[in-house]
Design a protein around this motif. Structure first.
Motif, PDB file in Angstrom:
ATOM      1  N   ALA A 110     -42.629  11.734  37.455  1.00  0.00           N
ATOM      2  CA  ALA A 110     -42.363  11.636  36.020  1.00  0.00           C
ATOM      3  C   ALA A 110     -42.348  10.184  35.557  1.00  0.00           C
ATOM      4  O   ALA A 110     -42.851   9.861  34.475  1.00  0.00           O
ATOM      5  N   ALA A 111     -41.776   9.304  36.375  1.00  0.00           N
ATOM      6  CA  ALA A 111     -41.755   7.883  36.011  1.00  0.00           C
ATOM      7  C   ALA A 111     -43.171   7.344  35.861  1.00  0.00           C
ATOM      8  O   ALA A 111     -43.452   6.543  34.961  1.00  0.00           O
ATOM      9  N   GLY A 112     -44.082   7.801  36.729  1.00  0.00           N
ATOM     10  CA  GLY A 112     -45.472   7.372  36.603  1.00  0.00           C
ATOM     11  C   GLY A 112     -46.124   7.900  35.347  1.00  0.00           C
ATOM     12  O   GLY A 112     -46.862   7.174  34.659  1.00  0.00           O
ATOM     13  N   GLY A 113     -45.855   9.166  35.014  1.00  0.00           N
ATOM     14  CA  GLY A 113     -46.408   9.724  33.794  1.00  0.00           C
ATOM     15  C   GLY A 113     -45.899   9.019  32.554  1.00  0.00           C
ATOM     16  O   GLY A 113     -46.655   8.761  31.605  1.00  0.00           O
ATOM     17  N   LEU A 114     -44.622   8.662  32.560  1.00  0.00           N
ATOM     18  CA  LEU A 114     -44.038   7.973  31.408  1.00  0.00           C
ATOM     19  C   LEU A 114     -44.566   6.546  31.286  1.00  0.00           C
ATOM     20  O   LEU A 114     -44.660   6.009  30.174  1.00  0.00           O
ATOM     21  N   LEU A 295     -33.521   2.874  37.504  1.00  0.00           N
ATOM     22  CA  LEU A 295     -33.375   3.650  36.280  1.00  0.00           C
ATOM     23  C   LEU A 295     -32.016   3.431  35.636  1.00  0.00           C
ATOM     24  O   LEU A 295     -31.911   3.372  34.399  1.00  0.00           O
ATOM     25  N   SER A 296     -30.982   3.293  36.454  1.00  0.00           N
ATOM     26  CA  SER A 296     -29.642   3.042  35.917  1.00  0.00           C
ATOM     27  C   SER A 296     -29.610   1.727  35.145  1.00  0.00           C
ATOM     28  O   SER A 296     -29.078   1.655  34.030  1.00  0.00           O
ATOM     29  N   LEU A 297     -30.205   0.690  35.721  1.00  0.00           N
ATOM     30  CA  LEU A 297     -30.241  -0.607  35.043  1.00  0.00           C
ATOM     31  C   LEU A 297     -31.180  -0.594  33.841  1.00  0.00           C
ATOM     32  O   LEU A 297     -30.897  -1.206  32.808  1.00  0.00           O
ATOM     33  N   THR A 312     -36.611   4.997  29.308  1.00  0.00           N
ATOM     34  CA  THR A 312     -35.682   5.437  30.344  1.00  0.00           C
ATOM     35  C   THR A 312     -34.613   6.342  29.750  1.00  0.00           C
ATOM     36  O   THR A 312     -34.245   7.372  30.332  1.00  0.00           O
ATOM     37  N   LYS A 313     -34.116   5.975  28.571  1.00  0.00           N
ATOM     38  CA  LYS A 313     -33.133   6.833  27.903  1.00  0.00           C
ATOM     39  C   LYS A 313     -33.729   8.199  27.578  1.00  0.00           C
ATOM     40  O   LYS A 313     -33.068   9.225  27.708  1.00  0.00           O
ATOM     41  N   GLU A 314     -34.986   8.203  27.162  1.00  0.00           N
ATOM     42  CA  GLU A 314     -35.662   9.472  26.871  1.00  0.00           C
ATOM     43  C   GLU A 314     -35.787  10.313  28.147  1.00  0.00           C
ATOM     44  O   GLU A 314     -35.576  11.527  28.128  1.00  0.00           O
ATOM     45  N   MET A 315     -36.126   9.649  29.247  1.00  0.00           N
ATOM     46  CA  MET A 315     -36.263  10.342  30.527  1.00  0.00           C
ATOM     47  C   MET A 315     -34.955  11.026  30.930  1.00  0.00           C
ATOM     48  O   MET A 315     -34.965  12.134  31.487  1.00  0.00           O
ATOM     49  N   LEU A 316     -33.829  10.376  30.641  1.00  0.00           N
ATOM     50  CA  LEU A 316     -32.530  10.857  31.092  1.00  0.00           C
ATOM     51  C   LEU A 316     -31.768  11.610  30.004  1.00  0.00           C
ATOM     52  O   LEU A 316     -30.556  11.794  30.103  1.00  0.00           O
ATOM     53  N   THR A 317     -32.491  12.068  28.997  1.00  0.00           N
ATOM     54  CA  THR A 317     -31.905  12.882  27.929  1.00  0.00           C
ATOM     55  C   THR A 317     -32.302  14.339  28.133  1.00  0.00           C
ATOM     56  O   THR A 317     -33.477  14.616  28.413  1.00  0.00           O
ATOM     57  N   GLY A 334     -37.962  14.955  34.414  1.00  0.00           N
ATOM     58  CA  GLY A 334     -38.014  14.768  35.861  1.00  0.00           C
ATOM     59  C   GLY A 334     -36.705  15.016  36.565  1.00  0.00           C
ATOM     60  O   GLY A 334     -36.678  15.519  37.679  1.00  0.00           O
ATOM     61  N   PHE A 335     -35.586  14.639  35.959  1.00  0.00           N
ATOM     62  CA  PHE A 335     -34.265  14.802  36.569  1.00  0.00           C
ATOM     63  C   PHE A 335     -33.468  15.908  35.881  1.00  0.00           C
ATOM     64  O   PHE A 335     -33.692  16.217  34.708  1.00  0.00           O
ATOM     65  N   GLY A 336     -32.499  16.465  36.609  1.00  0.00           N
ATOM     66  CA  GLY A 336     -31.405  17.172  35.976  1.00  0.00           C
ATOM     67  C   GLY A 336     -30.453  16.109  35.444  1.00  0.00           C
ATOM     68  O   GLY A 336     -30.179  15.112  36.122  1.00  0.00           O
ATOM     69  N   VAL A 337     -29.951  16.298  34.220  1.00  0.00           N
ATOM     70  CA  VAL A 337     -29.192  15.222  33.569  1.00  0.00           C
ATOM     71  C   VAL A 337     -27.960  15.752  32.851  1.00  0.00           C
ATOM     72  O   VAL A 337     -27.868  16.931  32.510  1.00  0.00           O
ATOM     73  N   GLY A 338     -27.004  14.836  32.623  1.00  0.00           N
ATOM     74  CA  GLY A 338     -25.878  15.083  31.754  1.00  0.00           C
ATOM     75  C   GLY A 338     -24.918  16.150  32.201  1.00  0.00           C
ATOM     76  O   GLY A 338     -24.727  17.163  31.523  1.00  0.00           O
ATOM     77  N   TYR A 339     -24.281  15.959  33.347  1.00  0.00           N
ATOM     78  CA  TYR A 339     -23.445  17.012  33.919  1.00  0.00           C
ATOM     79  C   TYR A 339     -22.012  16.960  33.432  1.00  0.00           C
ATOM     80  O   TYR A 339     -21.359  15.930  33.501  1.00  0.00           O
ATOM     81  N   ARG A 340     -21.524  18.103  32.937  1.00  0.00           N
ATOM     82  CA  ARG A 340     -20.121  18.300  32.602  1.00  0.00           C
ATOM     83  C   ARG A 340     -19.563  17.149  31.756  1.00  0.00           C
ATOM     84  O   ARG A 340     -18.533  16.566  32.076  1.00  0.00           O
ATOM     85  N   GLY A 341     -20.279  16.793  30.712  1.00  0.00           N
ATOM     86  CA  GLY A 341     -19.793  15.767  29.811  1.00  0.00           C
ATOM     87  C   GLY A 341     -20.032  14.347  30.268  1.00  0.00           C
ATOM     88  O   GLY A 341     -19.491  13.411  29.679  1.00  0.00           O
ATOM     89  N   HIS A 342     -20.839  14.153  31.308  1.00  0.00           N
ATOM     90  CA  HIS A 342     -21.156  12.803  31.797  1.00  0.00           C
ATOM     91  C   HIS A 342     -22.638  12.526  31.519  1.00  0.00           C
ATOM     92  O   HIS A 342     -23.497  12.771  32.370  1.00  0.00           O
TER      93      HIS A 342
END
Length: 517
Positions: A110-114, A295-297, A312-317, A334-342
């Motif tokens: 996914a990072a490559g596609g983005l 990705l975190s940074l 990156t924010k779009e990827m992790l939304t 690409g990732f599962g994101v935003g678990y239990r209010g985090h």
């Protein structure tokens, strides 16, 4: 019928080896050793809990080796290898040992596609058939009004089929990309097609990510392996990672051997995964940690070697929610994101034949962990490693409840069959949910069957048919056990009962055809 739970085993193996990491992180104090207690199993009637160390679990589940990397403050804090690279080997796993990342390949893809999106060579919300050159997604009634897009492929919302791939034993014919996409021999998967209207359901699809990989190849004009190496792996500092399926000699010498849950190596050392994009990455936990750090940074605007802060924010939304109306978690790009209010947490698991892996990052707090093992049973170990380290480091991480089907073999290994069965009966009586499911006892029976303890397995499966007489699967499993024990008539009668309860049980029908030609 066998449950989709790894078969367990309790025979003692050679004690796992504890190998210090060959990296700056190895100078940090040990966060984990083979003697660290990672699991405590409560017992009833005031009896003390059973405790299991990491070494215990590796022996119980016949996992030859594993490797762990820990991130804090968005830096690699600690890394270490445990055990050996193959069953019966004396070569220790180190932080340089490579494993197949399996589905953790998907967010890397996914990072490559983005990257291509940011450079104007692909569009997230355009019909992918406008950019595909060497193959097109076949149109059908599901694509009349809604189209397959890159965003939908990345978020498993494109309505495509084929959950995952089995791989190919080394030395056997391997399909081309077109053969894989169209399900043509020697491909071992069905044709990859749109089976639900795009944009209407979250349906995990390795098939869809295979299309994504072809899109990257067509749009970049490069081999997928080369493009991802130049634009994702190397910029993230992942120098021990590759999508090449024929490993270069230097990397092949560092590769772990895939191992089944019975402790035996996968024939040919490991499988080949020509689909590449959904499952083809070879890497180390340390390199996966570097990807997570990047990705975190980048989400904070502090790295951006691959993607901009905005992308990156779009990827992790969340793009496709796990549950309708639930804003606290879902599937990003690409990732599962935003678990239990985090909202800053993102993760992915992986499982190829003989390899399993896990990557979890909390971008808000800068901590994370990557774990890889060369065993189909590693998923029964790594959650306890993560939870143990999370407690020590005070991470915001929700521990999972250990299901009964995982604890029964552990109790049996320590205290014997009768105690395990008595524990099950108490739990079934006390828990309304457990009382309605045959899964735990069925899994326990298959554990015994894998140990070739046929009489014990038959005893457990028979009890399951008594408790759940309307469940066709319990009779199918008992039939299998009788068949392995050479009791043909009893196998036939149980397969017949299973088929009576579930006329759609193809396994029972096939077994009866063999037994009653």
């Amino acid at each position: 019928m066998k449950c989709l739970v790894a078969l367990l085993a309790v025979a003692l193996l050679t004690p796992p080896q504890d190998s210090s990491a060959q990296s700056p992180a190895s100078a940090a104090p040990d966060l984990l050793t083979l003697d660290t207690v990672v699991l405590s199993v409560p017992m009833a009637d005031g009896k003390p809990a059973l405790t299991f160390t990491l070494g215990d679990l590796m022996r119980v589940y016949k996992d030859p080796g594993l490797s762990v990397a820990v991130v804090e403050d968005n830096k690699l804090k600690w890394a270490k290898g445990f055990g050996v690279v193959a069953p019966g080997s004396n070569s220790p796993v180190t932080t340089d040992t490579l494993f197949q990342a399996a589905s953790i390949s998907k967010p890397v893809t996914a990072a490559g596609g983005l990257w291509l999106v940011e450079h104007g060579r692909l569009k997230l919300d355009e019909d992918v058939n406008l950019a595909l050159k060497t193959w097109k997604v076949p149109e059908n009634q599901f694509t009349e009004k809604e189209k397959v897009t890159l965003r939908r492929l990345m978020s498993h919302n494109a309505g495509m089929n084929v959950h995952g791939f089995a791989g190919y034993e080394q030395g056997t014919p391997v399909p081309t990309m077109q053969q894989t996409l169209d399900g043509l021999s020697p491909a071992n998967n069905p044709p990859i097609r749109v089976t639900v209207t795009p944009g209407t359901e979250c349906i995990y699809s390795g098939g869809g990510v295979t299309v994504e990989g072809l899109l990257i190849k067509d749009a970049s004009g490069e081999r997928f392996e080369d493009f991802i190496l130049r634009h994702v792996l190397l910029p993230a500092g992942m120098k021990s990672s590759t999508f090449e399926q024929q490993l270069p000699p230097e990397l092949a010498a560092r590769a772990a051997i895939a191992t089944r849950s019975d402790g035996n190596a996968v024939p040919g050392k490991w499988h080949i995964y020509p689909e590449l994009a959904p499952d083809g990455l070879w890497t180390t936990p340390t390199d996966l940690a570097r990807f997570g750090i990047e990705l975190s940074l980048s989400r904070q605007g502090k790295a951006n070697h691959i993607l901009s802060q905005a992308m990156t924010k779009e990827m992790l939304t969340p793009q496709c929610l796990d549950a309708p109306g639930d804003p606290t978690g879902g599937v990003g790009l690409g990732f599962g994101v935003g678990y239990r209010g985090h909202p800053g947490q993102f993760r992915h698991t992986g499982g190829n034949d003989g390899f399993e892996s896990y990557l979890f990052m909390d971008a808000d707090s800068g901590w994370g962990i990557a774990l890889m093992g060369n065993s189909d049973s590693f998923h029964l170990i790594y959650p306890h490693i993560v939870e143990t380290i999370a407690r020590v480091r005070n991470w915001q991480y929700t521990a999972k409840q250990v299901p009964l089907q995982e604890t029964l073999p552990l109790i049996e290994a320590r205290l014997g069959m009768e105690t395990a069965l008595a524990t099950y009966e108490r739990a079934r009586t006390a828990d309304p949910v457990e009382s309605k499911s045959s899964a735990a006892l069925n899994s326990f029976g298959y554990h015994l069957l894998a140990e070739k303890r046929l009489d014990d397995a038959i005893k457990v499966f028979r009890r399951n048919t008594e408790l759940y007489p309307a469940d066709a699967n319990t009779f199918d499993s008992l039939g299998e056990a009788y068949l392995k024990a050479g009791k043909k008539d009893l196998a036939i009668s149980n397969y017949q009962q299973s088929l009576k309860l579930n006329p759609g049980n193809d396994n029972a029908r096939a077994q009866l055809k063999k037994l009653q030609p």
